[in-house]
Design an enzyme around this catalytic site. Sequence first.
Site, PDB file in Angstrom:
ATOM      1  N   HIS A 110       0.805  -1.228   0.000  1.00 52.54           N
ATOM      2  CA  HIS A 110       0.000   0.000   0.000  1.00 52.54           C
ATOM      3  C   HIS A 110       0.835   1.274   0.000  1.00 52.54           C
ATOM      4  CE1 HIS A 110       1.032  -0.291   4.248  1.00 52.54           C
ATOM      5  NE2 HIS A 110       0.657   0.962   4.393  1.00 52.54           N
TER       6      HIS A 110
HETATM    7  C1  UD1 Z   1      -2.191   4.685   6.636  1.00 53.05           C
HETATM    8  C2  UD1 Z   1      -0.942   5.061   7.443  1.00 53.05           C
HETATM    9  C3  UD1 Z   1       0.128   3.984   7.242  1.00 53.05           C
HETATM   10  C4  UD1 Z   1      -0.405   2.609   7.569  1.00 53.05           C
HETATM   11  C5  UD1 Z   1      -1.670   2.364   6.720  1.00 53.05           C
HETATM   12  C6  UD1 Z   1      -2.301   1.024   7.005  1.00 53.05           C
HETATM   13  C7  UD1 Z   1      -0.423   7.455   7.699  1.00 53.05           C
HETATM   14  C8  UD1 Z   1       0.523   8.515   7.296  1.00 53.05           C
HETATM   15  N1  UD1 Z   1      -0.364   6.304   6.999  1.00 53.05           N
HETATM   16  O1  UD1 Z   1      -1.844   4.683   5.261  1.00 53.05           O
HETATM   17  O2  UD1 Z   1       1.221   4.278   8.099  1.00 53.05           O
HETATM   18  O3  UD1 Z   1       0.574   1.653   7.263  1.00 53.05           O
HETATM   19  O4  UD1 Z   1      -2.614   3.394   7.037  1.00 53.05           O
HETATM   20  O5  UD1 Z   1      -3.354   0.771   6.098  1.00 53.05           O
HETATM   21  O6  UD1 Z   1      -1.189   7.664   8.608  1.00 53.05           O
HETATM   22  N2  UD1 Z   1      -9.237   4.606   2.015  1.00 53.05           N
HETATM   23  C9  UD1 Z   1     -10.439   3.945   1.876  1.00 53.05           C
HETATM   24  N3  UD1 Z   1     -11.085   3.541   3.020  1.00 53.05           N
HETATM   25  C10 UD1 Z   1     -10.602   3.785   4.264  1.00 53.05           C
HETATM   26  C11 UD1 Z   1      -9.401   4.488   4.386  1.00 53.05           C
HETATM   27  C12 UD1 Z   1      -8.729   4.884   3.249  1.00 53.05           C
HETATM   28  O7  UD1 Z   1     -10.915   3.709   0.778  1.00 53.05           O
HETATM   29  O8  UD1 Z   1     -11.246   3.391   5.245  1.00 53.05           O
HETATM   30  C13 UD1 Z   1      -8.513   4.997   0.792  1.00 53.05           C
HETATM   31  C14 UD1 Z   1      -8.679   6.459   0.452  1.00 53.05           C
HETATM   32  O9  UD1 Z   1      -8.723   6.578  -0.934  1.00 53.05           O
HETATM   33  C15 UD1 Z   1      -7.393   7.086   0.954  1.00 53.05           C
HETATM   34  C16 UD1 Z   1      -6.379   5.965   0.739  1.00 53.05           C
HETATM   35  O10 UD1 Z   1      -7.120   4.762   0.987  1.00 53.05           O
HETATM   36  O11 UD1 Z   1      -7.073   8.265   0.287  1.00 53.05           O
HETATM   37  C17 UD1 Z   1      -5.197   6.021   1.664  1.00 53.05           C
HETATM   38  O12 UD1 Z   1      -5.644   6.078   3.012  1.00 53.05           O
HETATM   39  P1  UD1 Z   1      -4.843   6.908   4.126  1.00 53.05           P
HETATM   40  O13 UD1 Z   1      -5.546   6.791   5.410  1.00 53.05           O
HETATM   41  O14 UD1 Z   1      -4.562   8.291   3.622  1.00 53.05           O
HETATM   42  O15 UD1 Z   1      -3.429   6.212   4.208  1.00 53.05           O
HETATM   43  P2  UD1 Z   1      -2.977   4.688   4.133  1.00 53.05           P
HETATM   44  O16 UD1 Z   1      -2.287   4.496   2.833  1.00 53.05           O
HETATM   45  O17 UD1 Z   1      -4.079   3.730   4.480  1.00 53.05           O
END
Ligand code: UD1
Length: 364
Positions: free
Chosen positions: A208
């Site tokens: 991811h």
């Molecule tokens: C976050 C953490 C990372 C951790 C990871 C575990 C930070 C900086 N990063 O990264 O350290 O390893 O979580 O998964 O805090 N999204 C969904 N549903 C959700 C949440 C997110 O669809 O419930 C999608 C959205 O498009 C979002 C993308 O995933 O923009 C990334 O999510 P985000 O929470 O920004 O960061 P992670 O890559 O999950």
Amino acid sequence: MKWISVVGARPNFIKIAPFCRAVDKYNKTNAAQIEHILVHTGQHYDDKMSKAFFTELEIPMADLNLDIGSGSHAEQVGKTMIAFEEICIKEQPDLVVVVGDVNATAACSITAKKLGIDVAHIEAGLRSGDRGMPEEINRLVTDSISDVLLAPDNFAFDTLLREGHSPDSVHLSGNIMIDTLDRELPKVKNNELPTGLEPNNYVVVTLHRPANVDELEKLEKIVNSIITEADNGTQFYWPVHPRTKTKLEEFGLLQILEGNDNIILEQPIGYHAILRLNLDAKAFLTDSGGLQEECCVVGTPCVTLRDNTERPVTLQEHGGTNVLSSIDSLPEDLAKALSAQRKPFRPEKWDGHTAERMVAVLAR
Ligand code: UD1
């Protein structure tokens, strides 16, 4: 005593479960009671990324949810700080407990310290040395202002002392994720594997990180390495993170993966499912932090697709099962992992009792 603990994203949930239980246990055996408030920032909000973990790990429902959702880092941190400040002013806690290295960790530690509230950091002292990773910035900021630093291993403990933290504030507590692993493992070990998977002939993939999945050229090379081994007869089980799914679709790679009989793509899966998979996996291919640790304890060869790790204790040269790999060396590293033996290894104090040690330190 009033404590507020904060969680925001998936890996936090796995770490807070044993902490909540340890607080309850403390309250049952001590006259001085801890009033414990659990705050969810709402960074992860999908049922599969959030609620599923609360249910299966029996985490009490969060008392407050800030609902900040997705967004840029500044948006997530900024919204969290504004919302969390209101809570701190209203609740006046004696202590704020933050976990890991996600945006909630940095945002809430800064907010609390600016209000003069003590902060404890669970999983302090991890350093990848790579300031290009948002998590490394979160770690550095949080540790630099925390009052109590709870280190998971000797590398982290030594790092904190080397950085000049007072020895009184640094504690080698162990790895709280392993408390969860030890509690949950007996529940899953007799579960069936997903249909079609052959024990000891599959690799579990989780990717991811933006550095691996955001560019076509890199993601394509990773997919090609997987397809080569799949064509050689190894099965791949890949629960796809939402960010990665979007990119695979955008780059036209999803269809190619879906067309291979040895590759199973899934939605994000829960803690029990991935732990069960770990028990019979030939290897893991991951860029996650927590899976490096879980593979180390379970003994599964783990190829970590990163130039560095903040968890050196899991590496082969220190007794673990983990090797770092680059996109170019992946074909070779994956082939090696497929012929490696299982080799369980528990670093010091990864014994399932970390949360109790932490609560004892914090109550003191
Ligand atoms: C976050 C953490 C990372 C951790 C990871 C575990 C930070 C900086 N990063 O990264 O350290 O390893 O979580 O998964 O805090 N999204 C969904 N549903 C959700 C949440 C997110 O669809 O419930 C999608 C959205 O498009 C979002 C993308 O995933 O923009 C990334 O999510 P985000 O929470 O920004 O960061 P992670 O890559 O999950």
